[in-house]
Motif scaffolding. Structure first.
Motif, PDB file in Angstrom:
ATOM      1  N   ASN A   1      54.421   6.517  -6.245  1.00 30.35           N
ATOM      2  CA  ASN A   1      52.984   6.742  -6.077  1.00 30.35           C
ATOM      3  C   ASN A   1      52.708   7.454  -4.748  1.00 30.35           C
ATOM      4  O   ASN A   1      51.831   7.065  -3.974  1.00 30.35           O
ATOM      5  N   LEU A   2      53.470   8.521  -4.491  1.00 30.82           N
ATOM      6  CA  LEU A   2      53.438   9.206  -3.200  1.00 30.82           C
ATOM      7  C   LEU A   2      52.440  10.355  -3.199  1.00 30.82           C
ATOM      8  O   LEU A   2      52.062  10.858  -4.262  1.00 30.82           O
ATOM      9  N   VAL A   3      52.022  10.774  -2.017  1.00 30.35           N
ATOM     10  CA  VAL A   3      51.165  11.947  -1.878  1.00 30.35           C
ATOM     11  C   VAL A   3      51.873  13.066  -1.120  1.00 30.35           C
ATOM     12  O   VAL A   3      51.302  14.123  -0.886  1.00 30.35           O
TER      13      VAL A   3
ATOM     14  N   TYR B   1      58.956  10.930  -7.133  1.00 33.99           N
ATOM     15  CA  TYR B   1      57.664  11.054  -6.468  1.00 33.99           C
ATOM     16  C   TYR B   1      56.601  10.220  -7.182  1.00 33.99           C
ATOM     17  O   TYR B   1      55.788   9.550  -6.545  1.00 33.99           O
ATOM     18  N   PHE B   2      56.603  10.280  -8.500  1.00 32.16           N
ATOM     19  CA  PHE B   2      55.596   9.538  -9.265  1.00 32.16           C
ATOM     20  C   PHE B   2      55.871   8.037  -9.229  1.00 32.16           C
ATOM     21  O   PHE B   2      54.940   7.235  -9.186  1.00 32.16           O
ATOM     22  N   ARG B   3      57.140   7.666  -9.232  1.00 35.62           N
ATOM     23  CA  ARG B   3      57.491   6.250  -9.233  1.00 35.62           C
ATOM     24  C   ARG B   3      57.018   5.577  -7.946  1.00 35.62           C
ATOM     25  O   ARG B   3      56.601   4.425  -7.941  1.00 35.62           O
TER      26      ARG B   3
ATOM     27  N   GLU C   1      43.099  12.494  -6.867  1.00 33.53           N
ATOM     28  CA  GLU C   1      43.114  11.237  -7.641  1.00 33.53           C
ATOM     29  C   GLU C   1      43.980  11.358  -8.893  1.00 33.53           C
ATOM     30  O   GLU C   1      43.757  10.683  -9.886  1.00 33.53           O
ATOM     31  N   ARG C   2      44.932  12.285  -8.839  1.00 29.71           N
ATOM     32  CA  ARG C   2      45.846  12.520  -9.965  1.00 29.71           C
ATOM     33  C   ARG C   2      45.081  12.718 -11.280  1.00 29.71           C
ATOM     34  O   ARG C   2      45.368  12.087 -12.301  1.00 29.71           O
TER      35      ARG C   2
ATOM     36  N   MET D   1      52.061  16.486  -8.040  1.00 31.98           N
ATOM     37  CA  MET D   1      51.665  15.083  -7.944  1.00 31.98           C
ATOM     38  C   MET D   1      50.179  14.874  -8.201  1.00 31.98           C
ATOM     39  O   MET D   1      49.702  13.745  -8.290  1.00 31.98           O
TER      40      MET D   1
ATOM     41  N   ALA E   1      43.431  10.025  -1.020  1.00 30.12           N
ATOM     42  CA  ALA E   1      44.176  10.331  -2.253  1.00 30.12           C
ATOM     43  C   ALA E   1      43.463  11.415  -3.048  1.00 30.12           C
ATOM     44  O   ALA E   1      44.100  12.278  -3.659  1.00 30.12           O
TER      45      ALA E   1
ATOM     46  N   ARG F   1      48.041  14.199 -14.088  1.00 32.92           N
ATOM     47  CA  ARG F   1      47.651  12.877 -14.561  1.00 32.92           C
ATOM     48  C   ARG F   1      48.813  11.942 -14.832  1.00 32.92           C
ATOM     49  O   ARG F   1      48.635  10.723 -14.890  1.00 32.92           O
ATOM     50  N   SER F   2      49.997  12.487 -15.019  1.00 38.06           N
ATOM     51  CA  SER F   2      51.151  11.647 -15.332  1.00 38.06           C
ATOM     52  C   SER F   2      52.430  12.409 -15.022  1.00 38.06           C
ATOM     53  O   SER F   2      52.406  13.628 -14.797  1.00 38.06           O
TER      54      SER F   2
END
Length: 326
Positions: free
Chosen positions: A99-101, A95-97, A37-38, A260, A31, A263-264
């Motif tokens: 938690n994808l890479v 994509y954020f929902r 690590e976002r 992605m 990640a 941070r948010s």
């Protein structure tokens, strides 16, 4: 070409991998490697997105567009802002929902592994073709510069060297290294255009803007062009730019992976929409340089200047008229 110019190019080619390695050398997980690590600031990601869609071809060719189509190219950038805004609020939350890479992991969850694999392979193939063109375009001026010093390398050798230098920091540093190197490269693009504009301003008469305007070189929109045959008809340009931007910045792994890494979701949206604004400013700056070059070259067409294509206009100015070291 002076020795100092060659020294700067060599130092730059060596510094980029080194900076990338130093920035991203402490990778702790997959990640961290793929999305940092976002933890990346949205401003850096925004500039990285713009740098990713900017290439040697963009820098060299955009000023020359003014000679044939004035500022009409900027209409596409207006569409870019619209398309990225749609992608920011429709695609990015998914994509954020999850938690994808990867942008294609969403396709896998939604439609199955078959479509995910097809999209991934398509991305790899089309990206190889696109980057091949960009690498070759970058190799052309390097070959010319080296030839000036009686150093003769084949294009494929230069491409292999550039690829190796890029792979060093991309492999070791991951997305963090890629993003921060992108920020440096974009600074060079915009800084170089700004310096070119300042140099031109000191060479041009005080009424240069009036001359360019009288020749229609500041025309921004044209509602008279045929919607079906002209890429610069207002509706065609804006809608085309929006559709292109939704595809490239909403579903292309090259861009989605950067977004992605923020941070948010909100930061990702700011980076995506902001990139549309920055790229519009960038195009406007390059087009302004083009309008200056029109007057600087005696308001002559590309053919009258004895050049083969509009791409040669800015290239010749860079070689013949920019100061040593620039």
């Amino acid at each position: 070409m002076r020795g100092v110019d060659l020294a700067i190019i060599v130092v730059y080619l060596a510094a980029m991998p080194l900076i990338g390695v130093l920035v991203g050398r402490k990778q702790r997980s997959a990640a961290d490697y793929f999305v940092g690590e976002r933890s990346l600031p949205w401003g850096a990601v925004m500039l990285s997105v713009v740098a990713t869609e900017t290439s040697t071809l963009t820098v060299i060719s955009t000023p020359g567009l003014v000679f044939g189509n004035a500022f009409l190219f900027l209409q596409l950038a207006f569409g870019y802002i619209i398309g990225r805004t749609v992608a920011a609020f429709v695609l990015l939350p998914r994509y954020f929902r999850g938690n994808l890479v990867s942008a294609y992991a969403f396709l896998g969850k939604r439609f199955g592994s078959g479509l995910q694999g097809t999209a991934s392979v398509t991305f790899v193939i089309t990206r190889l073709l696109a980057e091949g063109v960009r690498l070759f375009a970058g190799a052309i001026p390097i070959k010319v510069i080296l030839g000036h010093y009686n150093i003769h390398l084949d294009y494929w050798v230069i491409v292999v060297i550039l690829t190796a230098l890029t792979l060093i920091y991309a492999y070791i540093g991951g997305i963090k290294a890629v993003v921060w190197v992108d920020v440096i490269q974009l600074s060079l693009y915009l800084g170089g255009a700004a310096v070119a504009a300042i140099v031109l301003l000191n060479k041009l008469p005080g009424d240069w803007a009036s001359q360019a305007s009288a020749d229609g070189k500041f025309m921004l929109v044209d509602f008279t062009k045929n919607l079906l045959t002209s890429p610069y008809a207002f509706v065609t340009a804006v809608l085309g730019g929006a559709a292109l931007s939704m595809a490239s910045h909403g579903a292309d792994q090259l861009i989605a992976q950067r977004l992605m890494a923020t941070r948010s979701l909100r930061d990702g949206q700011k980076a995506l929409i902001g990139s549309g604004i920055i790229v519009t400013i960038q195009f406007a700056l390059f087009l302004l340089v083009g309008a200056m070059l029109w007057v600087f070259n005696g308001r002559k067409s590309v053919a009258q200047l004895g050049l083969q294509s509009p791409d040669d206009v800015f290239s010749r100015f860079i070689i013949d008229d920019l100061p040593v070291g620039v």
